[in-house]
Enzyme design. Structure first.
Site, PDB file in Angstrom:
ATOM      1  N   ASN A 251       6.914   0.265   1.922  1.00 36.59           N
ATOM      2  CA  ASN A 251       6.079  -0.506   1.014  1.00 36.59           C
ATOM      3  C   ASN A 251       6.770  -1.829   0.714  1.00 36.59           C
ATOM      4  O   ASN A 251       7.989  -1.885   0.533  1.00 36.59           O
ATOM      5  CB  ASN A 251       5.856   0.304  -0.260  1.00 36.59           C
ATOM      6  CG  ASN A 251       5.228  -0.506  -1.362  1.00 36.59           C
ATOM      7  OD1 ASN A 251       5.939  -1.130  -2.144  1.00 36.59           O
ATOM      8  ND2 ASN A 251       3.913  -0.516  -1.432  1.00 36.59           N
ATOM      9  N   ASP A 252       6.011  -2.906   0.635  1.00 36.22           N
ATOM     10  CA  ASP A 252       6.614  -4.227   0.506  1.00 36.22           C
ATOM     11  C   ASP A 252       7.360  -4.416  -0.814  1.00 36.22           C
ATOM     12  O   ASP A 252       8.422  -5.057  -0.838  1.00 36.22           O
ATOM     13  CB  ASP A 252       5.567  -5.324   0.702  1.00 36.22           C
ATOM     14  CG  ASP A 252       4.386  -5.241  -0.263  1.00 36.22           C
ATOM     15  OD1 ASP A 252       4.232  -4.203  -0.954  1.00 36.22           O
ATOM     16  OD2 ASP A 252       3.600  -6.206  -0.311  1.00 36.22           O
TER      17      ASP A 252
ATOM     18  N   GLY B  50      -1.928  -8.199  -5.544  1.00 36.76           N
ATOM     19  CA  GLY B  50      -1.946  -6.884  -6.184  1.00 36.76           C
ATOM     20  C   GLY B  50      -0.912  -6.866  -7.289  1.00 36.76           C
ATOM     21  O   GLY B  50      -0.221  -7.861  -7.528  1.00 36.76           O
TER      22      GLY B  50
ATOM     23  N   CYS C 167      -9.763   1.119  -6.671  1.00 37.34           N
ATOM     24  CA  CYS C 167      -9.339   2.507  -6.514  1.00 37.34           C
ATOM     25  C   CYS C 167     -10.423   3.479  -6.976  1.00 37.34           C
ATOM     26  O   CYS C 167     -10.297   4.687  -6.783  1.00 37.34           O
ATOM     27  CB  CYS C 167      -8.042   2.756  -7.290  1.00 37.34           C
ATOM     28  SG  CYS C 167      -8.240   2.822  -9.081  1.00 37.34           S
TER      29      CYS C 167
ATOM     30  N   HIS D  35      -2.362   0.618 -11.001  1.00 44.07           N
ATOM     31  CA  HIS D  35      -3.491   1.513 -11.246  1.00 44.07           C
ATOM     32  C   HIS D  35      -3.289   2.334 -12.518  1.00 44.07           C
ATOM     33  O   HIS D  35      -3.870   3.409 -12.675  1.00 44.07           O
ATOM     34  CB  HIS D  35      -3.749   2.375 -10.020  1.00 44.07           C
ATOM     35  CG  HIS D  35      -4.111   1.524  -8.833  1.00 44.07           C
ATOM     36  ND1 HIS D  35      -5.326   0.892  -8.726  1.00 44.07           N
ATOM     37  CD2 HIS D  35      -3.380   1.146  -7.758  1.00 44.07           C
ATOM     38  CE1 HIS D  35      -5.333   0.173  -7.617  1.00 44.07           C
ATOM     39  NE2 HIS D  35      -4.173   0.307  -7.019  1.00 44.07           N
TER      40      HIS D  35
ATOM     41  N   GLU E  34      -4.434  -3.809 -12.263  1.00 44.19           N
ATOM     42  CA  GLU E  34      -4.764  -4.677 -11.130  1.00 44.19           C
ATOM     43  C   GLU E  34      -6.172  -5.244 -11.239  1.00 44.19           C
ATOM     44  O   GLU E  34      -6.440  -6.362 -10.791  1.00 44.19           O
ATOM     45  CB  GLU E  34      -4.600  -3.889  -9.825  1.00 44.19           C
ATOM     46  CG  GLU E  34      -4.602  -4.747  -8.582  1.00 44.19           C
ATOM     47  CD  GLU E  34      -4.133  -3.982  -7.365  1.00 44.19           C
ATOM     48  OE1 GLU E  34      -4.972  -3.715  -6.482  1.00 44.19           O
ATOM     49  OE2 GLU E  34      -2.923  -3.651  -7.296  1.00 44.19           O
TER      50      GLU E  34
ATOM     51  N   CYS F 117      -8.066  -0.754 -14.659  1.00 45.71           N
ATOM     52  CA  CYS F 117      -6.680  -0.712 -14.191  1.00 45.71           C
ATOM     53  C   CYS F 117      -6.019  -2.079 -14.379  1.00 45.71           C
ATOM     54  O   CYS F 117      -6.695  -3.117 -14.415  1.00 45.71           O
ATOM     55  CB  CYS F 117      -6.607  -0.330 -12.715  1.00 45.71           C
ATOM     56  SG  CYS F 117      -7.170   1.338 -12.339  1.00 45.71           S
TER      57      CYS F 117
ATOM     58  N   GLU G 117       3.260   2.846  -8.942  1.00 43.65           N
ATOM     59  CA  GLU G 117       1.945   2.210  -8.805  1.00 43.65           C
ATOM     60  C   GLU G 117       1.360   1.845 -10.170  1.00 43.65           C
ATOM     61  O   GLU G 117       0.324   2.371 -10.586  1.00 43.65           O
ATOM     62  CB  GLU G 117       0.990   3.124  -8.036  1.00 43.65           C
ATOM     63  CG  GLU G 117       1.225   3.151  -6.546  1.00 43.65           C
ATOM     64  CD  GLU G 117       0.822   1.837  -5.865  1.00 43.65           C
ATOM     65  OE1 GLU G 117       0.101   1.034  -6.480  1.00 43.65           O
ATOM     66  OE2 GLU G 117       1.249   1.629  -4.717  1.00 43.65           O
TER      67      GLU G 117
ATOM     68  N   GLY H 218       0.803  -1.219   0.000  1.00 44.46           N
ATOM     69  CA  GLY H 218       0.000   0.000   0.000  1.00 44.46           C
ATOM     70  C   GLY H 218       0.830   1.260   0.000  1.00 44.46           C
ATOM     71  O   GLY H 218       2.019   1.267  -0.339  1.00 44.46           O
TER      72      GLY H 218
END
Length: 388
Positions: free
Chosen positions: A193-194, A222, A258, A246, A265, A263, A243, A155
């Protein structure tokens, strides 16, 4: 949880010292001359930077492995003493926490997985605190202190503030995670963020070593993207660089969480694929594993969904290549379990959408379990410790 003694500080008093250390960490062992060349510093600056690092035990000299130059006596390489310190890393998903204990070279020494009973911050922190306690107990067997904790969360994460602005899988908003985890663990905490954390690990220890410009694209729950530009991981002015999940790939596509439509995702994430397979195949598949099994059994509708996802991923990767011109894009994530079903579509869509020399970007797959993502969290803790 018991607090630890006062935090140890890294003996690097200049940016050059941190730069030399990370250069040796990623590329070592190196002679001082090689380190100077790679870091773009003078030999005198390297000698000055290396001395306190050797005195403190973070670098060691391999006296028996001297490299003889054209003239003069052999030059002894220096390397990082991985056993000098330990770091903990946590990868938080919507269902579990994966924890690792690594040495200073980010080699995993212990790993644990603990399920989550709830996703509220206090519930996750309680589980995380217990897990860190286990890792600290494991560290006692090595006789070396744990000097930092990294936490990786999907995220919108503000690393500088240590705050999770928004995590869709946990439904968190503005959680001061570094502060809370620091109070619970007694350790200096880095929250990131991962996918960016995974990118740090790839830059220093994985398929990004030696590259000045590359990207990590993750597919699964994601769609994420970590970016390295001119040797630095990019987070952007507001912490949301990369990102691509998106980025719209189909204006008539399905709605995205979103609020937009079509998108990447919404087309290629595990949940999107599962929902689409359920609709197209008319089979009540429960999750990504069942959708994948149906496609592997030859169901035409299910296979068409994976082909569509591959095309979308390929266009998304082409967008990254067109904007940034990376040398390599590394594809990872749990979604690679289905790679054989959409690899051709990714390559074809990328080739069609990449502009000019951007098509020369190498596409490489790298399946990594979540322990490696937790290792990425530990890498961010190492990064913070050495001042990089």
């Amino acid at each position: 949880m018991q607090s630890t003694p006062p935090a140890e500080t890294f003996p690097a008093h200049t940016p050059a010292a941190s730069q030399i250390f990370t250069t040796v960490l990623a590329h070592g062992p190196l002679t001082r001359m090689e380190a100077a060349r790679r870091a773009g510093l003078s030999p005198a600056a390297v000698t000055k930077a290396v001395r306190p690092l050797i005195e403190a035990g973070y670098l060691v000299e391999d006296a028996g492995a001297g490299v003889r130059p054209a003239l003069g006596r052999p030059a002894s390489p220096v390397r990082v003493d991985g056993g000098r310190a330990l770091f903990a890393g946590l990868k938080v998903t919507g269902d579990e926490i994966i924890g690792v204990l690594t040495d200073l070279c980010c080699r995993i020494r212990a790993a644990r997985r603990v399920p989550l009973a709830g996703r509220a911050p206090h519930e996750v922190l309680a589980v995380a605190a217990d897990l860190v306690r286990e890792l600290l107990a494991e560290a006692e067997g090595f006789g070396v202190r744990v000097l930092g904790l990294g936490v990786a969360v999907a995220g919108d994460v503000d690393r500088d503030a240590g705050t999770v602005r928004y995590s869709p899988f946990l439904d968190w908003h503005d959680v001061p995670l570094a502060e809370l985890a620091g109070a619970a663990s007694g350790l200096p905490v880095t929250v990131d963020n991962d996918v960016r954390a995974l990118t740090v690990a790839e830059q220093w220890f994985g398929d990004g070593v030696g590259l000045s410009d590359f990207a990590v694209v993750t597919v699964g729950a994601g769609i994420g993207c970590g970016l390295v530009v001119h040797g630095r991981v990019v987070s952007g002015a507001h912490g949301v660089a990369g990102e691509i999940g998106h980025v719209p790939v189909d204006p008539d596509g399905p709605p995205c969480r979103c609020g937009d439509r079509g998108c990447l995702e919404a087309v290629a994430s595990d949940a999107a694929i599962t929902a689409r397979v359920r609709k197209v195949a008319g089979v009540p598949v429960a999750d990504a594993a069942e959708a994948l099994a149906l496609a592997r059994q030859g169901d035409a509708g299910a296979r068409s969904v994976y082909a569509r996802a591959g095309e979308a991923i390929g266009r998304g990767i082409a967008t990254v290549a067109n904007l940034l011109g990376p040398q390599r894009v590394i594809i990872s994530g749990e979604g690679l379990a289905a790679y054989d079903l959409f690899a051709g579509q990714i390559r074809d869509a990328f080739a069609a959408a990449a502009f000019g020399s951007a098509a020369r970007c190498e596409i490489r797959t790298r399946p990594l379990p979540f322990e490696e993502w937790a290792r990425g969290a530990a890498a961010t803790a190492i990064q913070s410790f050495v001042g990089r």
